[in-house]
Design an enzyme around this catalytic site. Sequence first.
Site, short mmCIF file in Angstrom:
data_model
loop_
_atom_site.label_atom_id
_atom_site.label_comp_id
_atom_site.label_asym_id
_atom_site.label_seq_id
_atom_site.Cartn_x
_atom_site.Cartn_y
_atom_site.Cartn_z
N HIS A 146 0.74 -1.07 -0.19
CA HIS A 146 0.01 0.14 -0.04
C HIS A 146 1.02 1.32 -0.07
O HIS A 146 0.65 2.04 -0.72
CB HIS A 146 -1.09 -0.07 1.28
CG HIS A 146 -1.59 1.28 1.57
ND1 HIS A 146 -2.91 1.33 1.25
CD2 HIS A 146 -1.33 2.65 1.91
CE1 HIS A 146 -3.41 2.63 1.67
NE2 HIS A 146 -2.38 3.39 2.08
N GLU A 147 1.98 1.39 0.86
CA GLU A 147 2.47 2.69 1.10
C GLU A 147 3.66 2.65 0.00
O GLU A 147 3.69 3.93 -0.61
CB GLU A 147 3.46 2.47 2.36
CG GLU A 147 2.70 2.74 3.60
CD GLU A 147 1.63 3.94 3.77
OE1 GLU A 147 2.03 4.86 3.14
OE2 GLU A 147 0.69 4.08 4.64
N HIS A 150 1.84 4.31 -2.70
CA HIS A 150 1.71 5.66 -2.98
C HIS A 150 2.84 6.48 -3.69
O HIS A 150 2.43 7.50 -4.69
CB HIS A 150 1.72 6.49 -1.49
CG HIS A 150 0.30 6.21 -0.79
ND1 HIS A 150 -0.73 6.83 -1.22
CD2 HIS A 150 0.17 5.70 0.04
CE1 HIS A 150 -1.68 6.81 -0.70
NE2 HIS A 150 -1.34 5.94 0.39
N TYR A 161 -4.27 14.80 -2.26
CA TYR A 161 -4.57 14.10 -1.41
C TYR A 161 -5.66 14.82 -0.37
O TYR A 161 -5.54 15.26 0.77
CB TYR A 161 -3.19 13.97 -0.55
CG TYR A 161 -3.52 12.67 0.27
CD1 TYR A 161 -3.64 11.44 -0.17
CD2 TYR A 161 -3.61 12.86 1.62
CE1 TYR A 161 -3.78 10.30 0.77
CE2 TYR A 161 -3.75 11.90 2.50
CZ TYR A 161 -3.66 10.56 2.10
OH TYR A 161 -4.15 9.30 3.02
N GLU A 170 -5.97 6.79 -2.00
CA GLU A 170 -5.73 5.78 -0.84
C GLU A 170 -6.47 4.51 -1.47
O GLU A 170 -5.68 3.39 -1.21
CB GLU A 170 -6.59 5.98 0.33
CG GLU A 170 -5.94 6.93 1.21
CD GLU A 170 -4.84 6.28 1.90
OE1 GLU A 170 -4.89 5.25 2.32
OE2 GLU A 170 -3.55 7.16 1.89
N ASP A 243 -9.43 14.27 8.24
CA ASP A 243 -8.95 13.09 7.36
C ASP A 243 -8.96 13.63 5.92
O ASP A 243 -9.28 12.91 4.96
CB ASP A 243 -9.68 11.82 7.52
CG ASP A 243 -8.97 10.71 6.55
OD1 ASP A 243 -7.91 10.50 6.82
OD2 ASP A 243 -9.86 9.80 6.28
N HIS A 248 -9.35 8.23 3.95
CA HIS A 248 -9.24 6.91 4.41
C HIS A 248 -10.70 6.17 4.83
O HIS A 248 -10.80 5.14 4.77
CB HIS A 248 -8.40 6.70 5.84
CG HIS A 248 -7.10 7.15 5.59
ND1 HIS A 248 -6.60 8.28 5.78
CD2 HIS A 248 -5.99 6.35 5.42
CE1 HIS A 248 -5.18 8.33 5.53
NE2 HIS A 248 -5.07 7.00 5.25
#
Length: 327
Positions: A146-147, A150, A161, A170, A243, A248
């Site tokens: 996932h990271e 990005h 974002y 995301e 957020d 998210h």
Amino acid sequence: MAMRSLLIDPTIRLVRASTAGPVAGAIARRRAAAGNILTPSPLRTIRDAGGEPEAPGVTVVRREGDGPTGDIAADEAYDGLGATFALFWEAYQRNSIDDAGLPLDATVHYDQDYDNAFWDGTQMVFGDGDGELFNRFTISLDVIGHELTHGVTEKEAGLAYFNQSGALNESISDVFGSLVKQRLLDQTADQADWLIGARLLTAKVNGIALRSMKAPGTAYDDPVLGKDPQPGHMIDFVRTNQDNGGVHINSGIPNRAFYLAATAIGGNAWDRAGQIWYNALLDPNTRANTDFAGFARVTIDVAGRLYGSGSASATAVTKAWSAVGVI
């Protein structure tokens, strides 16, 4: 405060988004170039921060080609970086995060009881968790994928974002994080659990994961963390100033769309479904401010170009976005 720690430090992500930019001429040039280079391999370096808030860490504990260290976090990070590299190269002919062989660096044991993992634009950083809510953040392969994804999104569409473009950012990371895990486990779309961070929550938490792509809103219901707030349909879209506009939270909607498309297409999700989403990310019509409907249109168009406008794959993608109320 705990909710802010579910994978992401918003400040870091905002810095990343401001440096992103689209890559022109995407798909055709990449495929032509892929036939003209040798099979690449990752170049990994793992450093240990020793519990200090320093990234990169001071001590190198494992380099590319070294054997296991016996430090489970260092070895999980090394293996997770390799599995992510393998997915992007072997499935999509992408050579590392930047498609130019970027070395994959990581720092483990960052800070004390740090409940997070993040890509800072140059490397991965992993906390060890607090042991109360979260285990070490190297424990979940899909979190690593996932990271790192990005970083791919930064190099391509540069999805801003916040609001829907941020939730889409995301979601794309969840998609490819899940595909990294599914491919390593050799699971079909029907066999996969479609959970993100399935091992990250401790036994003290009433929950099974950070998110469920199959059933958004069902990953946890805990006195401390609260109830998983993700919607799976536009009728339940959450409008909030927190957020970054719910990046998210509302990512559950495109997450479920991918799950529905992948299971309808069948087979391995990193094949046709993954190809559609990856090529949609590279498509020049996916821009920094693209919203859910805009990305849906791109995926439908890409599915038609790759597999035929009347194909089962294109039909599955169209029905998936319709099922979650985006089109």
